[in-house]
Design an enzyme around this catalytic site. Structure first.
Site, short mmCIF file in Angstrom:
data_model
loop_
_atom_site.label_atom_id
_atom_site.label_comp_id
_atom_site.label_asym_id
_atom_site.label_seq_id
_atom_site.Cartn_x
_atom_site.Cartn_y
_atom_site.Cartn_z
N SER A 131 -3.53 3.19 5.70
CA SER A 131 -3.24 2.21 6.58
C SER A 131 -1.66 2.35 6.89
O SER A 131 -1.11 3.02 6.16
CB SER A 131 -3.42 0.95 6.18
OG SER A 131 -2.91 -0.23 6.89
N TYR A 144 -3.25 -5.79 -0.71
CA TYR A 144 -3.58 -4.90 0.17
C TYR A 144 -2.47 -3.66 0.40
O TYR A 144 -2.92 -2.40 0.34
CB TYR A 144 -4.13 -5.47 1.59
CG TYR A 144 -4.64 -4.41 2.61
CD1 TYR A 144 -5.98 -4.01 2.39
CD2 TYR A 144 -3.89 -3.72 3.64
CE1 TYR A 144 -6.56 -3.02 3.15
CE2 TYR A 144 -4.47 -3.03 4.47
CZ TYR A 144 -5.87 -2.71 4.23
OH TYR A 144 -6.43 -1.73 5.31
#
Length: 273
Positions: A131, A144
């Site tokens: 990401s 995350y």
């Protein structure tokens, strides 16, 4: 015909990638964690497995079946994952472990088992879905962020260890993309964060929950799921894929700023996002 195993195909990027590759005549083994999603994939014409990446046996059984059917495995796309919102000081160790069990340890188990096959057959491609949050960090996304940074570290290392072989490791750093990510993150937020007793209670109620509950994609440079699917397709078509692919302008911009700005300036900029 080249084949690929994709994890996390219940919706969003995983499902779109499976569809895109299938349309381009790749043999796709599409997997999902829940039986109802496996049935949906089967109805779409996929050869499919029920894989919870936290379960080693699920992965082993799938790979054994693929080798039995095709005598080879060309690629894997480690896509399964979720986001656990919440300030770092509101994340219990147990909640953080659950984030890592799927996003990092599950990904690593798939990678380990695929690498064993790739070493024996002498070729293969591993595509890791990281990401933009594996490059930069945003507040209230600590769990995350950490899981994606971990993916970056272990993938960068593995890439060096396969150098000179016919095994290629590619990382995809995805920015804002339309998916059910927020919907699933909201469930984890409500379940695992003590909103009422948090120092950030008011911010959670006024800002974070509103952002997670919205159905509109207001993030700058937002792209559809196909933007990631097309990168995976490109990797499959490429004999020697690149080690890293950025998806969305946000990833390019933030990745560049991380390299040129001081940490203090970068923190101030990111705090406004």
């Amino acid at each position: 015909m080249q084949n690929i195993l994709i994890t996390g195909c219940s919706s969003g990027i995983g499902l779109q990638t499976a569809l895109t590759l299938k349309e381009n005549n790749y043999k796709v083994y599409a997997s999902a964690r829940k039986e109802k999603d496996v049935e949906m994939l089967r109805n779409l014409g996929f050869e499919t497995f029920q894989i919870d990446v936290r379960n080693k046996k699920d992965i082993t059984n799938a790979l054994k079946t693929i080798i039995k059917n095709d005598l080879k495995l060309d690629a894997i796309f480690n896509n399964a994952g979720f986001g656990q919102p919440g300030a770092v000081e509101d994340l219990s160790v147990d909640v953080l472990k659950k984030q890592f069990d799927t996003n990092f340890f599950g990904l690593h188990e798939v990678t380990l088992q695929a690498m064993s096959l790739f070493r024996k057959q002498g070729f293969g491609k591993i595509i890791q879905h990281s990401s933009v949050l594996g490059i930069i960090s945003l507040k209230y996304r600590g769990a995350y962020n950490a899981s994606k940074y971990a993916i970056e570290g272990i993938t960068d290392t593995l890439r060096q260890e396969v150098l000179g072989s016919n095994i290629f490791i590619s990382t995809i750093n995805t920015g804002p993309v339309t998916s059910k990510f927020r919907e699933n993150a909201l469930k984890k937020f409500n379940k695992n964060i003590d909103i009422e007793n948090s120092y950030f209670s008011e911010i959670y109620k006024k800002e974070l929950k509103a952002r997670l509950e919205t159905t509109e994609d207001k993030a700058p440079f937002n792209l559809p799921e196909s933007s990631v699917a097309n990168v995976v397709l490109k990797i499959m078509k490429t004999q020697k894929p690149k080690p890293r692919y950025y998806v969305t302008k946000a990833t390019y911009i933030l990745g560049f700023l991380k390299r040129v700005l001081s940490t203090s300036l970068m923190d101030k900029l990111l705090n406004k996002i």
